[in-house]
Design a protein around this motif. Structure first.
Motif, mmCIF file in Angstrom:
data_model
loop_
_atom_site.group_PDB
_atom_site.id
_atom_site.type_symbol
_atom_site.label_atom_id
_atom_site.label_comp_id
_atom_site.label_asym_id
_atom_site.label_seq_id
_atom_site.Cartn_x
_atom_site.Cartn_y
_atom_site.Cartn_z
ATOM 1 N N UNK A 44 4.721 17.474 22.625
ATOM 2 C CA UNK A 44 5.619 17.822 21.519
ATOM 3 C C UNK A 44 6.511 18.992 21.904
ATOM 4 N N UNK A 45 5.931 19.996 22.545
ATOM 5 C CA UNK A 45 6.760 21.133 22.972
ATOM 6 C C UNK A 45 7.868 20.678 23.918
ATOM 7 N N UNK A 46 7.546 19.738 24.815
ATOM 8 C CA UNK A 46 8.551 19.219 25.744
ATOM 9 C C UNK A 46 9.625 18.424 25.004
ATOM 10 N N UNK A 47 9.231 17.643 24.006
ATOM 11 C CA UNK A 47 10.190 16.861 23.227
ATOM 12 C C UNK A 47 11.131 17.780 22.455
ATOM 13 N N UNK A 48 10.582 18.795 21.820
ATOM 14 C CA UNK A 48 11.390 19.750 21.069
ATOM 15 C C UNK A 48 12.368 20.471 21.998
ATOM 16 N N UNK A 49 11.887 20.889 23.164
ATOM 17 C CA UNK A 49 12.755 21.574 24.129
ATOM 18 C C UNK A 49 13.862 20.650 24.619
ATOM 19 N N UNK A 50 13.525 19.376 24.844
ATOM 20 C CA UNK A 50 14.533 18.415 25.314
ATOM 21 C C UNK A 50 15.605 18.197 24.254
ATOM 22 N N UNK A 51 15.211 18.152 22.988
ATOM 23 C CA UNK A 51 16.196 17.999 21.914
ATOM 24 C C UNK A 51 17.129 19.205 21.864
ATOM 25 N N UNK A 52 16.557 20.400 21.886
ATOM 26 C CA UNK A 52 17.396 21.596 21.836
ATOM 27 C C UNK A 52 18.336 21.657 23.038
ATOM 28 N N UNK A 53 17.835 21.282 24.204
ATOM 29 C CA UNK A 53 18.665 21.291 25.405
ATOM 30 C C UNK A 53 19.801 20.272 25.281
ATOM 31 N N UNK A 54 19.502 19.091 24.765
ATOM 32 C CA UNK A 54 20.531 18.058 24.636
ATOM 33 C C UNK A 54 21.616 18.485 23.656
ATOM 34 N N UNK A 55 21.212 19.051 22.530
ATOM 35 C CA UNK A 55 22.190 19.501 21.532
ATOM 36 C C UNK A 55 22.933 20.734 22.022
ATOM 37 N N UNK A 56 22.266 21.524 22.851
ATOM 38 C CA UNK A 56 22.887 22.739 23.369
ATOM 39 C C UNK A 56 22.867 23.885 22.384
ATOM 40 N N UNK A 57 21.796 23.946 21.551
ATOM 41 C CA UNK A 57 21.715 25.004 20.550
ATOM 42 C C UNK A 57 20.261 25.332 20.240
ATOM 43 N N UNK A 58 19.995 26.614 20.065
ATOM 44 C CA UNK A 58 18.686 27.064 19.607
ATOM 45 C C UNK A 58 18.654 27.193 18.086
ATOM 46 N N UNK A 59 19.779 26.902 17.436
ATOM 47 C CA UNK A 59 19.873 27.071 15.991
ATOM 48 C C UNK A 59 19.401 25.853 15.213
ATOM 49 N N UNK A 60 19.095 24.758 15.902
ATOM 50 C CA UNK A 60 18.725 23.523 15.217
ATOM 51 C C UNK A 60 17.372 23.649 14.518
ATOM 52 N N UNK A 61 17.170 22.799 13.540
ATOM 53 C CA UNK A 61 15.899 22.709 12.837
ATOM 54 C C UNK A 61 15.073 21.578 13.427
ATOM 55 N N UNK A 62 13.768 21.767 13.475
ATOM 56 C CA UNK A 62 12.840 20.715 13.898
ATOM 57 C C UNK A 62 11.829 20.559 12.772
ATOM 58 N N UNK A 63 11.839 19.372 12.151
ATOM 59 C CA UNK A 63 11.095 19.135 10.928
ATOM 60 C C UNK A 63 9.925 18.193 11.160
ATOM 61 N N UNK A 64 8.951 18.284 10.254
ATOM 62 C CA UNK A 64 7.833 17.354 10.219
ATOM 63 C C UNK A 64 7.284 17.345 8.801
ATOM 64 N N UNK A 65 6.616 16.246 8.410
ATOM 65 C CA UNK A 65 5.888 16.172 7.139
ATOM 66 C C UNK A 65 4.417 16.424 7.430
ATOM 67 N N UNK A 66 3.971 17.631 7.178
ATOM 68 C CA UNK A 66 2.573 17.986 7.415
ATOM 69 C C UNK A 66 2.030 18.601 6.125
ATOM 70 N N UNK A 67 1.899 17.728 5.110
ATOM 71 C CA UNK A 67 1.460 18.199 3.793
ATOM 72 C C UNK A 67 -0.045 18.439 3.753
ATOM 73 N N UNK A 68 -0.801 17.596 4.453
ATOM 74 C CA UNK A 68 -2.241 17.496 4.276
ATOM 75 C C UNK A 68 -2.545 16.209 3.528
ATOM 76 N N UNK A 69 -3.786 15.746 3.594
ATOM 77 C CA UNK A 69 -4.142 14.504 2.926
ATOM 78 C C UNK A 69 -3.502 13.305 3.585
ATOM 79 N N UNK A 70 -2.931 12.401 2.772
ATOM 80 C CA UNK A 70 -2.347 11.174 3.301
ATOM 81 C C UNK A 70 -1.136 11.416 4.191
ATOM 82 N N UNK A 71 -0.414 12.499 3.931
ATOM 83 C CA UNK A 71 0.848 12.733 4.634
ATOM 84 C C UNK A 71 0.685 13.899 5.608
ATOM 85 N N UNK A 72 0.272 13.572 6.806
ATOM 86 C CA UNK A 72 0.235 14.556 7.894
ATOM 87 C C UNK A 72 0.404 13.797 9.204
#
Length: 339
Positions: A44-72
């Motif tokens: 995951x760290x490599x995927x996130x880094x690859x996305x930021x590198x491709x976009x060329x910005x450290x300002x991007x958001x990286x989101x996930x649904x990690x509520x707990x229970x059914x949605x994680x």
């Protein structure tokens, strides 16, 4: 170069060449991760880094649904299995202080895991207020059927998430709790009148109107707009979400790939922006849909850019906390040890 006003998914655990070129050209302001994108912490760290590198910005958001229970999206063995929101509501009914403390602790523990992966946004808390007979799509994802309890525990989760160096997203504004259909599959129509909606559904969102980020609900509210769901309704965005509820932060759509919305993806994206949403969310990772969405989405500018920058200003280094104590609080809410 300016970022674009959309958040994209991707197809797998690693970016393929086409996705790298796509992100470099279209520069979405965020990436959302699902279980298909998550295998191990290093991956995951490599995927996130690859996305930021491709976009060329450290300002991007990286989101996930990690509520707990059914949605994680992140689960054992690499990550904790956390209880659903309703567990905190049940504990709050017995002991208000313990319920609030446990909700904060659960959010803080999740944020600790996300921050370590480079994920800076968690799509929680759910502020929907379920109604008896409503579809189970919300169910135990909601803290309570009492809007005051939802507001109190939603605030605790928001604060715990921020304390862990991660941005929360309040959802699904202006409220999905009464829906008798799953908006992933069809468009729910909520026939309640404005007085009831304001008294119950809108109250938790109004109480957390200072949240940095919010996500819309794909629901039809005929008392405000008989034709368009909240996500694509200028009336609901202006009069309800920004007006009556008074949200101050950046508002993103829920996934435009859900079947509650109709038409080509380019049209969906344009309708979302024209309604007054700041950012379009597209989740599937389907490349053709990603292209259509990106080509129809404008640059992130004006008020949307200001709200994006303000949301990012909430990010800070995680605050110290007692992990053992937090685990004990969450285990009390869950009714069994959290591992």
């Amino acid at each position: 170069m300016t970022l674009k006003a959309f958040i994209s998914g991707c197809s797998g655990a690693f970016l393929n060449d086409a996705e790298r070129r796509f992100f470099a050209e279209h520069r979405p302001c965020g990436l959302i991760l699902f279980a298909r994108n998550c295998e191990t912490p290093d991956q995951i760290r490599a995927l996130v880094a690859a996305f930021r590198e491709a976009v060329g910005s450290e300002q991007v958001l990286v989101l996930i649904d990690q509520e707990g229970g059914r949605v994680q999206r992140l689960r054992p063995p690499h990550w904790r299995n956390m209880p659903p929101a309703r567990c905190y509501g049940h504990l709050y009914e017995k002991d208000r202080g313990a319920g609030k403390a446990a909700a904060f602790a659960g959010a803080r523990l999740i944020a600790q895991e996300l921050h370590a992966l480079g994920i800076n946004v968690n799509c929680t808390p759910v502020l929907d207020v379920p109604e008896k007979g409503a579809h189970e799509i919300i169910g135990d994802r909601a803290f309570s059927d009492d809007p005051e309890v939802v507001a109190v525990l939603g605030r605790a989760v928001m604060d715990g998430t921020l304390a862990g160096g991660v941005l929360p997203v309040i959802k699904h504004v202006p409220g999905h709790g009464r829906a008798r259909a799953d908006s992933h599959l069809s468009l729910p129509c909520i026939e309640a009148d404005a007085r009831d909606l304001e008294a119950i559904d809108f109250r938790p969102f109004h109480a957390l109107r200072d949240a940095p980020l919010a996500m819309t609900a794909h629901v039809l509210l005929p008392c405000y707009d008989e034709r368009r769901p909240a996500t694509t309704s200028p009336v609901i965005m202006r009069e309800v979400i920004r007006g009556t509820i008074g949200l101050e932060g950046l508002v993103m759509s829920d996934d435009i790939g859900m079947q509650a919305l109709r038409g080509p993806y380019a049209d969906r994206a344009r309708e979302v922006i024209d309604a007054g949403c700041d950012v379009v969310l597209h989740c599937s990772g389907d490349f053709a849909e990603m292209l259509d969405t990106a080509r129809a989405t404008p640059p992130l500018e004006g008020l949307a850019a200001e709200r994006f920058a303000r949301a990012r200003s909430f990010l800070h280094a995680p605050e110290p906390f007692d992990e053992t104590e937090a685990m004990a609080l969450v285990s009390e809410a869950a009714g069994s040890p959290v591992a």
